[in-house]
Motif scaffolding. Sequence first.
Motif, PDB file in Angstrom:
ATOM      1  N   ASN A  18       0.822  -1.202   0.000  1.00 50.26           N
ATOM      2  CA  ASN A  18       0.000   0.000   0.000  1.00 50.26           C
ATOM      3  C   ASN A  18       0.862   1.260   0.000  1.00 50.26           C
ATOM      4  O   ASN A  18       1.873   1.339   0.698  1.00 50.26           O
ATOM      5  CB  ASN A  18      -0.922   0.020   1.214  1.00 50.26           C
ATOM      6  N   VAL A  19       0.426   2.234  -0.793  1.00 48.46           N
ATOM      7  CA  VAL A  19       1.130   3.506  -0.923  1.00 48.46           C
ATOM      8  C   VAL A  19       0.342   4.585  -0.177  1.00 48.46           C
ATOM      9  O   VAL A  19      -0.864   4.727  -0.361  1.00 48.46           O
ATOM     10  CB  VAL A  19       1.282   3.900  -2.406  1.00 48.46           C
ATOM     11  N   LEU A  20       1.032   5.358   0.660  1.00 46.05           N
ATOM     12  CA  LEU A  20       0.390   6.395   1.461  1.00 46.05           C
ATOM     13  C   LEU A  20       0.640   7.807   0.939  1.00 46.05           C
ATOM     14  O   LEU A  20      -0.124   8.722   1.238  1.00 46.05           O
ATOM     15  CB  LEU A  20       0.858   6.308   2.921  1.00 46.05           C
ATOM     16  N   CYS A  21       1.726   8.002   0.179  1.00 50.24           N
ATOM     17  CA  CYS A  21       2.037   9.342  -0.324  1.00 50.24           C
ATOM     18  C   CYS A  21       2.828   9.233  -1.625  1.00 50.24           C
ATOM     19  O   CYS A  21       3.582   8.282  -1.831  1.00 50.24           O
ATOM     20  CB  CYS A  21       2.815  10.168   0.707  1.00 50.24           C
ATOM     21  N   VAL A  22       2.632  10.217  -2.491  1.00 50.67           N
ATOM     22  CA  VAL A  22       3.338  10.253  -3.780  1.00 50.67           C
ATOM     23  C   VAL A  22       3.890  11.653  -4.009  1.00 50.67           C
ATOM     24  O   VAL A  22       3.342  12.642  -3.521  1.00 50.67           O
ATOM     25  CB  VAL A  22       2.418   9.851  -4.953  1.00 50.67           C
ATOM     26  N   LYS A  23       4.993  11.715  -4.787  1.00 48.71           N
ATOM     27  CA  LYS A  23       5.635  12.996  -5.067  1.00 48.71           C
ATOM     28  C   LYS A  23       6.454  12.883  -6.343  1.00 48.71           C
ATOM     29  O   LYS A  23       7.211  11.920  -6.526  1.00 48.71           O
ATOM     30  CB  LYS A  23       6.563  13.381  -3.909  1.00 48.71           C
ATOM     31  N   TYR A  24       6.300  13.859  -7.237  1.00 47.43           N
ATOM     32  CA  TYR A  24       7.237  13.979  -8.352  1.00 47.43           C
ATOM     33  C   TYR A  24       8.568  14.501  -7.815  1.00 47.43           C
ATOM     34  O   TYR A  24       8.594  15.367  -6.932  1.00 47.43           O
ATOM     35  CB  TYR A  24       6.730  14.972  -9.395  1.00 47.43           C
ATOM     36  N   THR A  25       9.664  13.990  -8.347  1.00 46.77           N
ATOM     37  CA  THR A  25      10.953  14.603  -8.025  1.00 46.77           C
ATOM     38  C   THR A  25      11.039  15.945  -8.737  1.00 46.77           C
ATOM     39  O   THR A  25      10.375  16.172  -9.752  1.00 46.77           O
ATOM     40  CB  THR A  25      12.128  13.710  -8.459  1.00 46.77           C
ATOM     41  N   ASP A  26      11.866  16.838  -8.197  1.00 44.03           N
ATOM     42  CA  ASP A  26      11.939  18.186  -8.750  1.00 44.03           C
ATOM     43  C   ASP A  26      12.547  18.195 -10.152  1.00 44.03           C
ATOM     44  O   ASP A  26      12.368  19.154 -10.901  1.00 44.03           O
ATOM     45  CB  ASP A  26      12.747  19.090  -7.813  1.00 44.03           C
ATOM     46  N   SER A  27      13.247  17.146 -10.515  1.00 40.24           N
ATOM     47  CA  SER A  27      13.800  17.037 -11.867  1.00 40.24           C
ATOM     48  C   SER A  27      12.742  16.651 -12.892  1.00 40.24           C
ATOM     49  O   SER A  27      13.025  16.654 -14.089  1.00 40.24           O
ATOM     50  CB  SER A  27      14.909  15.982 -11.883  1.00 40.24           C
ATOM     51  N   ARG A  28      11.537  16.270 -12.438  1.00 43.52           N
ATOM     52  CA  ARG A  28      10.435  15.837 -13.299  1.00 43.52           C
ATOM     53  C   ARG A  28      10.672  14.457 -13.912  1.00 43.52           C
ATOM     54  O   ARG A  28       9.891  13.999 -14.735  1.00 43.52           O
ATOM     55  CB  ARG A  28      10.193  16.849 -14.449  1.00 43.52           C
ATOM     56  N   LYS A  29      11.720  13.768 -13.493  1.00 43.22           N
ATOM     57  CA  LYS A  29      12.090  12.509 -14.134  1.00 43.22           C
ATOM     58  C   LYS A  29      11.539  11.283 -13.413  1.00 43.22           C
ATOM     59  O   LYS A  29      11.488  10.198 -14.003  1.00 43.22           O
ATOM     60  CB  LYS A  29      13.607  12.401 -14.226  1.00 43.22           C
ATOM     61  N   SER A  30      11.142  11.426 -12.146  1.00 40.53           N
ATOM     62  CA  SER A  30      10.734  10.252 -11.368  1.00 40.53           C
ATOM     63  C   SER A  30       9.502  10.560 -10.524  1.00 40.53           C
ATOM     64  O   SER A  30       9.228  11.713 -10.181  1.00 40.53           O
ATOM     65  CB  SER A  30      11.870   9.797 -10.448  1.00 40.53           C
ATOM     66  N   ILE A  31       8.778   9.492 -10.181  1.00 44.71           N
ATOM     67  CA  ILE A  31       7.681   9.533  -9.223  1.00 44.71           C
ATOM     68  C   ILE A  31       8.125   8.766  -7.987  1.00 44.71           C
ATOM     69  O   ILE A  31       8.569   7.610  -8.092  1.00 44.71           O
ATOM     70  CB  ILE A  31       6.410   8.886  -9.796  1.00 44.71           C
ATOM     71  N   ALA A  32       8.052   9.391  -6.824  1.00 46.42           N
ATOM     72  CA  ALA A  32       8.386   8.731  -5.560  1.00 46.42           C
ATOM     73  C   ALA A  32       7.100   8.303  -4.874  1.00 46.42           C
ATOM     74  O   ALA A  32       6.146   9.084  -4.784  1.00 46.42           O
ATOM     75  CB  ALA A  32       9.186   9.665  -4.666  1.00 46.42           C
ATOM     76  N   ALA A  33       7.080   7.071  -4.374  1.00 41.17           N
ATOM     77  CA  ALA A  33       5.905   6.527  -3.700  1.00 41.17           C
ATOM     78  C   ALA A  33       6.306   6.012  -2.320  1.00 41.17           C
ATOM     79  O   ALA A  33       7.131   5.104  -2.212  1.00 41.17           O
ATOM     80  CB  ALA A  33       5.290   5.392  -4.526  1.00 41.17           C
ATOM     81  N   GLY A  34       5.735   6.612  -1.282  1.00 41.17           N
ATOM     82  CA  GLY A  34       6.028   6.202   0.086  1.00 41.17           C
ATOM     83  C   GLY A  34       5.057   5.137   0.549  1.00 41.17           C
ATOM     84  O   GLY A  34       3.831   5.314   0.468  1.00 41.17           O
ATOM     85  N   CYS A  35       5.580   4.028   1.037  1.00 38.21           N
ATOM     86  CA  CYS A  35       4.758   2.849   1.324  1.00 38.21           C
ATOM     87  C   CYS A  35       4.546   2.622   2.817  1.00 38.21           C
ATOM     88  O   CYS A  35       5.250   3.161   3.663  1.00 38.21           O
ATOM     89  CB  CYS A  35       5.399   1.611   0.701  1.00 38.21           C
ATOM     90  N   ILE A  36       3.583   1.765   3.103  1.00 35.44           N
ATOM     91  CA  ILE A  36       3.172   1.509   4.474  1.00 35.44           C
ATOM     92  C   ILE A  36       4.242   0.777   5.279  1.00 35.44           C
ATOM     93  O   ILE A  36       4.247   0.815   6.510  1.00 35.44           O
ATOM     94  CB  ILE A  36       1.839   0.719   4.478  1.00 35.44           C
ATOM     95  N   ASP A  37       5.191   0.121   4.589  1.00 33.34           N
ATOM     96  CA  ASP A  37       6.233  -0.633   5.289  1.00 33.34           C
ATOM     97  C   ASP A  37       7.530   0.168   5.450  1.00 33.34           C
ATOM     98  O   ASP A  37       8.544  -0.376   5.876  1.00 33.34           O
ATOM     99  CB  ASP A  37       6.527  -1.935   4.550  1.00 33.34           C
ATOM    100  N   GLY A  38       7.530   1.463   5.103  1.00 27.58           N
ATOM    101  CA  GLY A  38       8.720   2.294   5.270  1.00 27.58           C
ATOM    102  C   GLY A  38       9.603   2.398   4.051  1.00 27.58           C
ATOM    103  O   GLY A  38      10.635   3.066   4.092  1.00 27.58           O
ATOM    104  N   THR A  39       9.208   1.787   2.939  1.00 24.69           N
ATOM    105  CA  THR A  39       9.979   1.855   1.702  1.00 24.69           C
ATOM    106  C   THR A  39       9.507   3.022   0.837  1.00 24.69           C
ATOM    107  O   THR A  39       8.302   3.275   0.746  1.00 24.69           O
ATOM    108  CB  THR A  39       9.834   0.550   0.895  1.00 24.69           C
TER     109      THR A  39
END
Length: 332
Positions: A18-39
Motif C-alpha cells: 500500500n502507498v500512502l504518499c506520492v511525489k514527483y521529483t523536482d527534476s520531473r524525471k521520477s515519481i516517488a511513492a512512500g509505502c506503508i512498510d517504510g519503503t
Amino acid sequence: MELIGDVKGIKTILSDRNVLCVKYTDSRKSIAAGCIDGTVNLYDVKTHEHEIALVDTDTKHIDNAVTAISHSPLRSTQTLTCSYSGGVIKLWDIRTGQCMFSIKENREILGVLHHPSQPRFITYGDDAKINLYDMETQTLEAIYQSSVKLKVDGHSNKIFSACFHPTNGYEFVTGGWDKNVHFWDMRAPSSSRFISDVFICGDGLTINPVGTELVSCEWNKENSLRIWNYSTGKLIQSLILDGYKSQLYCGKYMNKFYLAVGGSNENIFRLVDRKMKSTVGSVRGLANGVCSLDILPLEVPKTKRHESVAELRHILPVVFCDGRNIHEVRFH
C-alpha cells in the motif's frame, strides 16, 4: 475505473504494498511513492519502470510507514526528504539510495514540508506541535504550539497538513483532527488566528499561487471543499461539485484556474475549475480512497515558479495513489 470529462488518459503502476504518499521529483524525471512498510520506491516518469528503493535498517521497523515526501527548492534535485510514522526524518540521495542524514523525534510524524525559498523545513505530528529545522545543520530552530490549554492559539490534536504561503516568506497554515486551521508566523511561537470547524485528515490545505485564497479539502460529506479568504479567514464559498459526496483527503492548486482533489466514500479523483466552480474531469470507480496527490513541477527557475504557476493556463499531469495503485493522469 471510469474516466470522465477532460481526463485524456491514465497510466497505472501497481505497487506490491500500500502507498500512502506520492511525489514527483523536482527534476520531473521520477515519481516517488512512500509505502506503508517504510519503503520509498522511485519510478521513471516516462516508462513507469521501477528505478530504486530507498530503505535502510531504520525504515524497516514495524509501524514505520512513510507519511510524507518533500524536496527542497534550494538543494540538488537528486534528494528527497521523507517523514516516517515511527518518528524519523530522512534525507535521501536518490541516485545512490544512500541516507544523507536522519533526525529522530519522540512522536509519530505525520508530515514534512520544505520552505519554498529558505533552507528550512517543518515537521508535524501527533503531539499537536510543529518543529522548524535548519536544512544545512539539521538543528531544531523553533517549536510552534499552543501557549496555554485554554487558549486556541495552536493545535490540540494530530496535525495532518501544512502549507507555506507562496509569496510571504514567514507565514504558513496547518490543519488536523482538532477541526481548526491555524495561521502561523515563523517569528512567533503560537498561531495568530484560526478558522474553526474544518476537519482535515490528509494533505488537504492548499493556497492559490498569488496567496489570496486558502482551500480546505475536508473529511466531510457536506462542505468537503471550501474556499477561504486568506487575509481575513472568512468563507468565500463552499463548492458543490457534482452529485458525488466524496469525503476529501487531499488537494492542491494546479494554477489559479484549477484544483486537483481526491478522497473516498466515493473513491474519486477530480479536476475542479475554480472559476466555473465545477468538476471538469474525474476518475471514478477507484478501488480505494485517494489519499495523496502531486502536480508535475514546472520547468522554470525555482525563484519564479509561483509566478509561472499563477499565469499557467494548460493543465499539468497529476500523480495520485489509491491503495497499491499509483495513477498518473493527463488532461486535454
